[in-house]
Design a protein around this motif. Structure first.
Motif, short mmCIF file in Angstrom:
data_model
loop_
_atom_site.label_atom_id
_atom_site.label_comp_id
_atom_site.label_asym_id
_atom_site.label_seq_id
_atom_site.Cartn_x
_atom_site.Cartn_y
_atom_site.Cartn_z
N MET A 212 0.84 -1.18 0.00
CA MET A 212 0.00 0.00 0.00
C MET A 212 0.89 1.24 0.00
N GLU A 213 0.64 2.15 -0.94
CA GLU A 213 1.37 3.42 -0.99
C GLU A 213 0.37 4.56 -1.13
N VAL A 214 0.88 5.78 -1.14
CA VAL A 214 0.03 6.97 -1.24
C VAL A 214 0.53 7.83 -2.39
N THR A 215 -0.39 8.26 -3.26
CA THR A 215 -0.01 9.10 -4.40
C THR A 215 0.29 10.53 -3.94
N LYS A 216 0.75 11.33 -4.88
CA LYS A 216 1.13 12.71 -4.57
C LYS A 216 -0.04 13.50 -4.01
N ASP A 217 -1.26 13.18 -4.48
CA ASP A 217 -2.44 13.91 -3.99
C ASP A 217 -3.13 13.20 -2.83
N VAL B 73 -3.00 0.42 -4.18
CA VAL B 73 -2.44 -0.91 -4.01
C VAL B 73 -1.36 -1.10 -5.06
N PHE B 74 -0.09 -0.99 -4.63
CA PHE B 74 1.04 -1.12 -5.55
C PHE B 74 2.26 -1.50 -4.74
N HIS B 75 3.06 -2.44 -5.24
CA HIS B 75 4.14 -3.00 -4.44
C HIS B 75 5.42 -2.18 -4.47
N ASP B 76 5.80 -1.66 -5.64
CA ASP B 76 7.12 -1.06 -5.80
C ASP B 76 7.09 0.45 -5.64
N ASN B 77 8.27 1.04 -5.44
CA ASN B 77 8.37 2.49 -5.33
C ASN B 77 8.25 3.17 -6.69
N PHE B 78 8.61 2.45 -7.76
CA PHE B 78 8.58 3.02 -9.11
C PHE B 78 7.62 2.24 -9.99
N ILE B 79 6.99 2.95 -10.93
CA ILE B 79 6.18 2.31 -11.95
C ILE B 79 6.85 2.58 -13.30
N TYR B 80 6.99 1.54 -14.11
CA TYR B 80 7.75 1.64 -15.35
C TYR B 80 6.81 1.57 -16.56
N THR B 81 7.10 2.41 -17.55
CA THR B 81 6.33 2.42 -18.78
C THR B 81 7.28 2.38 -19.97
N GLU B 82 6.75 1.97 -21.11
CA GLU B 82 7.55 1.92 -22.34
C GLU B 82 6.90 2.78 -23.39
N GLN B 83 7.67 3.66 -24.00
CA GLN B 83 7.17 4.52 -25.05
C GLN B 83 8.26 4.70 -26.10
N ASP B 84 7.90 4.42 -27.35
CA ASP B 84 8.85 4.51 -28.47
C ASP B 84 10.10 3.66 -28.21
N GLY B 85 9.88 2.50 -27.59
CA GLY B 85 10.98 1.58 -27.36
C GLY B 85 11.85 1.93 -26.17
N LYS B 86 11.51 2.99 -25.45
CA LYS B 86 12.30 3.40 -24.29
C LYS B 86 11.52 3.15 -23.01
N ILE B 87 12.20 2.59 -22.02
CA ILE B 87 11.57 2.30 -20.73
C ILE B 87 11.96 3.40 -19.74
N SER B 88 10.97 3.96 -19.10
CA SER B 88 11.22 5.00 -18.10
C SER B 88 10.44 4.68 -16.84
#
Length: 226
Positions: free
Chosen positions: A1-6, A11-26
């Motif tokens: 359990m984490e809390v968003t900026k607002d 319900v999310f396990h990790d500190n970071f969430i990763y996305t892929e756009q144009d072949g790049k992962i951020s």
């Protein structure tokens, strides 16, 4: 359990969430995202959505995530356990780096107990007594808890409970370790048992490990305390 900026619990396990756009992962830190943006990254759920449709009698083991880049205020939290690696890894937040710090935090914040990485308990077995002296419960988690011998050793050490993946297999194996066979009562003992409840029952035998199990533990424990 984490809390968003607002300020929305999610319900999310990790500190970071990763996305892929144009072949790049951020990656983006979850605590830096408002709820709407967090939900836009896939089938994520906020706290309310996650609990909808679940029977009200079902219990939840909710893990509140610590982010090393944030400062947290210690508050009175009844019925809450503090999860720690107990020094098996080092974090920027010193409260996560030892069982002693975990005890201090729980006592200061009114928490119910500690959930520790199992290796930390084996490396510092004397910490179990300190947890008990502080009137706290102690549970453990980790890969070692899928090893029946390790779970039974924790039972003997005074650990209150374990979190395991192989629930049925571990429960059955540990039950076999703990099983004790009472000696056949002598005729006198049998007669005494019928005389009244104030007569002492036959003593149970002390559980014993087999030679194979002892050999396993002798190999296991030195690796844990390194």
């Amino acid at each position: 359990m984490e809390v968003t900026k607002d300020g929305c619990p999610i319900v999310f396990h990790d500190n970071f969430i990763y996305t892929e756009q144009d072949g790049k992962i951020s990656g983006k830190r979850v605590t830096d995202l408002p709820l709407d943006e967090f939900l836009s990254y896939g089938p994520q759920k906020d706290q309310d959505k996650a609990f909808e449709g679940v029977d009200a009698l079902v219990g939840f083991n909710v893990e509140l995530k610590f982010d090393d880049d944030l400062d947290y205020q210690e508050e009175e939290l009844a019925g809450v356990y503090f999860l720690t690696v107990g020094g098996t890894q080092i974090h920027a937040d010193a409260r996560r780096n030892s069982l002693e710090e975990a005890v201090r935090l729980c006592r200061a914040g009114g928490l119910q107990g500690i959930v520790s990485e199992a290796r930390a308990v084996f490396r510092h077995p004397s910490a179990v007594a300190r947890v008990k002296e502080s009137d706290l419960s102690l549970l453990t988690y980790g890969q070692l808890n899928n090893v029946p011998e390790a779970v039974y050793m924790q039972h003997l050490m005074g650990v209150d409970g374990v979190i395991v993946d192989l629930v049925q297999e571990i429960a059955e194996a540990v039950s076999e370790f703990a099983a004790v066979v009472a000696p056949e009562p002598s005729p006198e003992e049998g007669q005494a048992g019928r005389l009244g409840p104030d007569r002492a029952a036959p003593a149970k035998k002390t559980p014993n490990f087999s030679q194979r199990e002892i050999s396993f533990l002798l190999r296991l424990i030195p690796e844990l305390v390194q």
